[in-house]
Design a protein around this motif. Structure first.
Motif, PDB file in Angstrom:
ATOM      1  N   MET A 165      51.113  42.712  34.939  1.00  0.00           N
ATOM      2  CA  MET A 165      50.973  43.374  36.026  1.00  0.00           C
ATOM      3  C   MET A 165      49.014  44.348  36.379  1.00  0.00           C
ATOM      4  O   MET A 165      48.666  44.003  37.369  1.00  0.00           O
ATOM      5  CB  MET A 165      51.860  44.660  36.991  1.00  0.00           C
ATOM      6  CG  MET A 165      53.103  43.943  36.531  1.00  0.00           C
ATOM      7  SD  MET A 165      54.166  45.046  37.959  1.00  0.00           S
ATOM      8  CE  MET A 165      55.852  44.157  38.442  1.00  0.00           C
ATOM      9  N   ALA A 166      49.506  45.261  35.703  1.00  0.00           N
ATOM     10  CA  ALA A 166      48.109  46.057  35.714  1.00  0.00           C
ATOM     11  C   ALA A 166      47.222  44.969  35.602  1.00  0.00           C
ATOM     12  O   ALA A 166      45.344  44.976  36.120  1.00  0.00           O
ATOM     13  CB  ALA A 166      48.238  46.582  34.537  1.00  0.00           C
ATOM     14  N   THR A 167      46.932  43.731  34.379  1.00  0.00           N
ATOM     15  CA  THR A 167      46.332  42.300  34.039  1.00  0.00           C
ATOM     16  C   THR A 167      45.682  41.589  35.221  1.00  0.00           C
ATOM     17  O   THR A 167      44.921  41.479  35.565  1.00  0.00           O
ATOM     18  CB  THR A 167      46.553  41.851  32.841  1.00  0.00           C
ATOM     19  OG1 THR A 167      46.836  42.317  31.945  1.00  0.00           O
ATOM     20  CG2 THR A 167      45.599  40.209  32.726  1.00  0.00           C
ATOM     21  N   GLU A 168      46.684  41.342  35.985  1.00  0.00           N
ATOM     22  CA  GLU A 168      46.582  40.950  36.820  1.00  0.00           C
ATOM     23  C   GLU A 168      45.722  41.023  38.246  1.00  0.00           C
ATOM     24  O   GLU A 168      44.549  40.268  38.560  1.00  0.00           O
ATOM     25  CB  GLU A 168      47.332  40.031  37.078  1.00  0.00           C
ATOM     26  CG  GLU A 168      47.631  39.435  39.132  1.00  0.00           C
ATOM     27  CD  GLU A 168      49.605  39.159  39.831  1.00  0.00           C
ATOM     28  OE1 GLU A 168      49.486  38.872  40.204  1.00  0.00           O
ATOM     29  OE2 GLU A 168      50.158  39.031  38.509  1.00  0.00           O
ATOM     30  N   LEU A 169      45.966  42.803  38.291  1.00  0.00           N
ATOM     31  CA  LEU A 169      45.885  43.235  39.536  1.00  0.00           C
ATOM     32  C   LEU A 169      43.536  42.935  39.061  1.00  0.00           C
ATOM     33  O   LEU A 169      42.714  43.304  40.238  1.00  0.00           O
ATOM     34  CB  LEU A 169      46.114  45.227  40.000  1.00  0.00           C
ATOM     35  CG  LEU A 169      47.591  44.613  40.034  1.00  0.00           C
ATOM     36  CD1 LEU A 169      47.956  46.022  40.214  1.00  0.00           C
ATOM     37  CD2 LEU A 169      47.294  43.668  41.428  1.00  0.00           C
ATOM     38  N   ARG A 170      43.547  43.761  37.751  1.00  0.00           N
ATOM     39  CA  ARG A 170      42.121  44.059  37.177  1.00  0.00           C
ATOM     40  C   ARG A 170      41.474  42.697  37.772  1.00  0.00           C
ATOM     41  O   ARG A 170      40.234  42.918  38.222  1.00  0.00           O
ATOM     42  CB  ARG A 170      42.117  44.399  36.109  1.00  0.00           C
ATOM     43  CG  ARG A 170      42.523  45.911  35.700  1.00  0.00           C
ATOM     44  CD  ARG A 170      42.200  46.436  34.002  1.00  0.00           C
ATOM     45  NE  ARG A 170      43.201  47.790  33.617  1.00  0.00           N
ATOM     46  CZ  ARG A 170      43.858  47.867  33.115  1.00  0.00           C
ATOM     47  NH1 ARG A 170      44.765  46.871  32.989  1.00  0.00           N
ATOM     48  NH2 ARG A 170      44.297  49.385  32.689  1.00  0.00           N
ATOM     49  N   ILE A 171      41.798  41.862  37.316  1.00  0.00           N
ATOM     50  CA  ILE A 171      41.199  40.368  37.554  1.00  0.00           C
ATOM     51  C   ILE A 171      41.015  39.992  39.369  1.00  0.00           C
ATOM     52  O   ILE A 171      39.902  40.059  39.586  1.00  0.00           O
ATOM     53  CB  ILE A 171      42.059  39.580  37.192  1.00  0.00           C
ATOM     54  CG1 ILE A 171      42.453  39.253  35.309  1.00  0.00           C
ATOM     55  CG2 ILE A 171      41.758  37.783  37.479  1.00  0.00           C
ATOM     56  CD1 ILE A 171      43.052  38.147  34.770  1.00  0.00           C
ATOM     57  N   LYS A 172      41.991  40.812  40.571  1.00  0.00           N
ATOM     58  CA  LYS A 172      41.415  40.598  41.698  1.00  0.00           C
ATOM     59  C   LYS A 172      40.247  41.230  42.049  1.00  0.00           C
ATOM     60  O   LYS A 172      39.742  41.347  42.661  1.00  0.00           O
ATOM     61  CB  LYS A 172      42.927  41.002  42.320  1.00  0.00           C
ATOM     62  CG  LYS A 172      43.005  41.552  43.555  1.00  0.00           C
ATOM     63  CD  LYS A 172      43.998  41.605  44.065  1.00  0.00           C
ATOM     64  CE  LYS A 172      45.044  40.967  43.993  1.00  0.00           C
ATOM     65  NZ  LYS A 172      46.351  41.150  44.944  1.00  0.00           N
TER      66      LYS A 172
END
Length: 274
Positions: A165-172
């Motif tokens: 989840m954290a990785t996905e949000l950082r990519i966002k």
């Protein structure tokens, strides 16, 4: 004919059962029997999970909302507080679930459910994160809460999900920053584009948009140079050439290598005139 009658009979029985069930639930809502409400709320909650039934979860929620405050400080208080938060979560009411999980952790920090509550509170913020082109305050909050969970439970049950989840949000967040810089490029604000791509490259060294950022930084510098007054053109062409070297250094066989080589040929040709 017989089968048709049987089907109608089953349908009528189902409707009758549903009406009786609704009537029982409505009577329970109006009653003062908190013990009965607690027992039935938990039964509805468990049935909602087993049958994936939002109707039963909503019924559980209606009862728990009535009695949660009355059980604070009692043995069942911790259980009902967690179930209330989790029911909001499962019904995808992530604003109330984040609030209720946070309150649960404040009231019962040593609970055996504390880890799950911490993760689901962070996950509630994750699900509240909007599209990349909108305000990202919720995204930053979600990353912060996911990191709190990961720091507190480095070997916890939900670590893999929290990291994903954290990785996905950082990519966002990276995408938002990249798209802002690219928009400057597309609208021909080349100086702003170069500055934005410089910031992006410095801030997000491992981004999946990094190669594109190197290319568009070069292309912005190239187009700024060739559209400049002659007195500024030579210096700007040389600057664009430096950005070419940066792209070539990291991506010698990159996606944009053909375009960038063609632009370099034009830069060298123009520089010969100086």
């Amino acid at each position: 004919m017989f089968l048709r009658i049987m089907k109608k009979g089953i349908l009528l029985l189902s409707l009758l059962f549903l009406c009786l069930s609704c009537s029982e639930y409505q009577k329970l809502l109006k009653s003062d029997d908190t013990a009965a409400k607690y027992t039935k709320a938990e039964a509805y909650y468990n049935k909602g999970l087993e049958e994936d039934s939002n109707r039963d979860l909503r019924r559980a929620l209606g009862l728990m909302e009535q009695i949660e405050s009355q059980f604070r400080g009692k043995p069942q208080g911790q259980r009902i507080a967690f179930l209330l938060a989790d029911t909001y979560y499962r019904l995808e009411d992530y604003y109330l679930s984040s609030f209720q999980f946070e309150r649960f952790l404040q009231l019962y920090p040593d609970s055996e459910k504390a880890e799950e509550a911490a993760f689901k509170m962070a996950a509630s913020f994750y699900y509240r994160s909007p599209r990349y082109n909108l305000d990202q305050s919720e995204t930053n909050k979600a990353i912060e809460e996911l990191q709190v969970y990961l720091n507190r439970y480095p070997e916890g049950e939900f670590v893999e999900s929290a990291n994903d989840m954290a990785t996905e949000l950082r990519i966002k967040l990276e995408k938002k920053s990249y798209e802002i810089a690219k928009q400057y490029h597309l609208t021909q604000f080349y100086k702003a584009a170069i500055a934005s791509f410089n910031n992006f490259i410095a801030d997000y060294p491992g981004s999946p948009f990094r190669e594109a950022a190197y290319y568009y930084r070069f292309d912005s510098a190239y187009k700024l140079a060739i559209n400049s007054y002659e007195v500024l053109m030579e210096e700007r062409l040389e600057e664009a050439k430096e950005y070419y070297k940066s792209y070539k250094k990291y991506y010698p066989e990159g996606e944009y290598i053909q375009q960038i080589e063609e632009s370099l040929t034009d830069i060298d040709s123009r520089l010969q005139n100086f």
